[in-house]
Motif scaffolding. Sequence first.
Motif, short mmCIF file in Angstrom:
data_model
loop_
_atom_site.label_atom_id
_atom_site.label_comp_id
_atom_site.label_asym_id
_atom_site.label_seq_id
_atom_site.Cartn_x
_atom_site.Cartn_y
_atom_site.Cartn_z
N UNK A 241 11.01 12.33 -35.97
CA UNK A 241 11.59 11.34 -35.06
C UNK A 241 10.85 11.48 -33.74
N UNK A 242 9.70 10.81 -33.66
CA UNK A 242 8.78 11.01 -32.54
C UNK A 242 9.01 10.06 -31.39
N UNK A 243 8.07 10.08 -30.46
CA UNK A 243 8.19 9.26 -29.25
C UNK A 243 7.33 8.00 -29.33
N UNK A 244 7.09 7.50 -30.54
CA UNK A 244 6.37 6.24 -30.68
C UNK A 244 7.16 5.12 -30.01
N UNK A 245 6.48 4.19 -29.34
CA UNK A 245 7.22 3.07 -28.72
C UNK A 245 7.91 2.25 -29.79
N UNK A 246 9.19 1.93 -29.60
CA UNK A 246 9.95 1.27 -30.67
C UNK A 246 9.58 -0.18 -30.89
N UNK A 247 8.92 -0.85 -29.91
CA UNK A 247 8.64 -2.27 -30.05
C UNK A 247 7.14 -2.58 -30.01
N UNK A 248 6.31 -1.56 -30.23
CA UNK A 248 4.86 -1.73 -30.25
C UNK A 248 4.32 -0.98 -31.46
N UNK A 249 3.34 -1.55 -32.13
CA UNK A 249 2.76 -0.92 -33.31
C UNK A 249 1.76 0.15 -32.89
N UNK A 250 2.14 1.41 -33.06
CA UNK A 250 1.23 2.54 -32.86
C UNK A 250 1.27 3.49 -34.05
N UNK A 251 1.87 3.02 -35.15
CA UNK A 251 2.01 3.90 -36.31
C UNK A 251 0.70 4.30 -36.94
N UNK A 252 -0.35 3.51 -36.72
CA UNK A 252 -1.63 3.76 -37.37
C UNK A 252 -2.45 4.85 -36.69
N UNK A 302 11.12 5.69 -44.79
CA UNK A 302 10.63 5.29 -43.47
C UNK A 302 11.49 4.13 -43.01
N UNK A 303 12.31 4.36 -42.00
CA UNK A 303 13.26 3.34 -41.54
C UNK A 303 13.43 3.46 -40.04
N UNK A 304 13.22 2.34 -39.34
CA UNK A 304 13.42 2.32 -37.90
C UNK A 304 14.08 1.01 -37.50
N UNK A 305 14.59 0.95 -36.27
CA UNK A 305 15.36 -0.22 -35.84
C UNK A 305 14.53 -1.49 -35.80
N UNK A 306 13.23 -1.38 -35.52
CA UNK A 306 12.37 -2.57 -35.50
C UNK A 306 12.10 -3.10 -36.90
N UNK A 307 12.31 -2.26 -37.93
CA UNK A 307 12.04 -2.64 -39.32
C UNK A 307 10.59 -3.06 -39.51
N UNK A 308 9.68 -2.36 -38.84
CA UNK A 308 8.25 -2.64 -38.94
C UNK A 308 7.46 -1.34 -38.84
N UNK A 309 6.25 -1.36 -39.44
CA UNK A 309 5.28 -0.27 -39.30
C UNK A 309 5.78 1.06 -39.85
#
Length: 520
Positions: A241-252, A302-309
Amino acid sequence: MRRINKHWSYCPLFLLWLWVVANLALSSCSRNSAGISSDIPADILNSSRYQVYINGSPMPVYKAALNINVAHIALQSNETAQIVVKCKDAGYWSEGATIRPLSKGIVPVISGDSLVFQLTAPAMLTVERNNQIWNHTLELDRKRNDPSWWQEGFRYSHTLQFVSNVTATTEVLFLFADTLQNAPQQADNLIRLLPGIHTRNINLHSGQHLHLDKGAFLLGSINIWDAENVRISGQGTIIHDGDQPPYVDRGFQTERNWRPISINNSHNVSISDITCIARSRTWAIQATACDSLQFDGIKIIAANLANLNGDGIDLCGTQNVVIKNCFFRTCDDAIALYRTLPFDSGPHHTWNGTDYSHNVRTLVKNVDISDCIFWNTSANVMRVGWTGMQLETDSITMRNCDVIHLSDCSYYHVPHSLLAIMSEDGSGIASHSNYLFEDIRLEEYSALVGIKHQNARLKNFLFKDIQAKEPGKWPSLIIAPKADERNSIAFENITIGKQPTKCPKDVPLYVEKDCNVVFR
């Protein structure tokens, strides 16, 4: 006493000895300890919804992410286990329940607040309350049946993304039933995590073996960089459960500690049986510039509130991969085939000062996927490439898999599907050959295939023995004018709702620009 203290103050060798002993003890604890952290709330993993019993004995149920609950069940060899699932809400099962994959043939008996069934062998199952998702079919029928609307593709609309989010927040219980494993023998290269909560990131080096006992929870990341002959095993769980921005794609991003498991420039890596959970907006497992990987029996959530990435396994410039007996519940592509960063021919990417341009690999080859279960709330079971990406793939197979849910209604230039190959504007030099999808069961899905790439060379694609329980939510799409003229894309023994398909219209499938598509 004073004499002893005086003696110690003049014995640096004795102090050195104490320092060595203390560090050895700490090292030993870090290699083989429960490592329970007092600052982690005791109830962080407890599910408040479900209770699970096996042969009358209660089993722990934890909340993995969002409304996903998980119970790990230990089966004895050659036993028939009675499983009881109870919900604390009265009438919770009043509209019935479904246990998937349907190919297991498990039909539960509902008695009051209890759902009862039997297990005779290890299995990865979903327990779903019926009629949780609103029926969107009538609302979208007009657009789905209008070819002028879906041929050219479009970006997400609020309606479609909302539907996908409704699916993503569906409450569910996952039951992962395995036979008990013996603990590995102690060895110098072994790092063993005992039952309990461990809060740390782990860097594995060549020759090391990480084992997570059943009941061990690692809150952090595992990094395998520039290594060979590495193994991860056990029935424990990794939660990132990291500090990736929740509304920007940085998963890659190719970074250490950026996802549950990161594998970079490594050879001969084996990962088996663990459960891998990504709660933040990032890919669950990324393998970059690697060779000879095996994933066996792992469960990915893999599940997050944005439902993406929230991808499952992303293979970037990686070859010779086996993925078998795995479970995927993802909020983006379950399996993706990409090149290494940079993803396009523009200026190379740097994140946190890291330059990825020195180790570019554009080939993904020899990927064998079998006996897996897929649930995507967004995107595809398999995605190949992206807009502007130079990529070559060869010898990709998927056999004997169940797709229990696939991307409820989402569509991005192509329908989300079993296989998607897409370049938004046709840019990117791409060549894809020798694909086989065989013995695939589709229970609830958007489309069979979505291909739209004006410059991709496609050769020898075969979809064989595919059974769809019902028609897809979207027509399938193929726009590939540079596909091989003689041996392009073939569909063999495809049944939709028990009806055989003999032509594109039966799928339905829209084919544009003289692509050679054969039904047999």
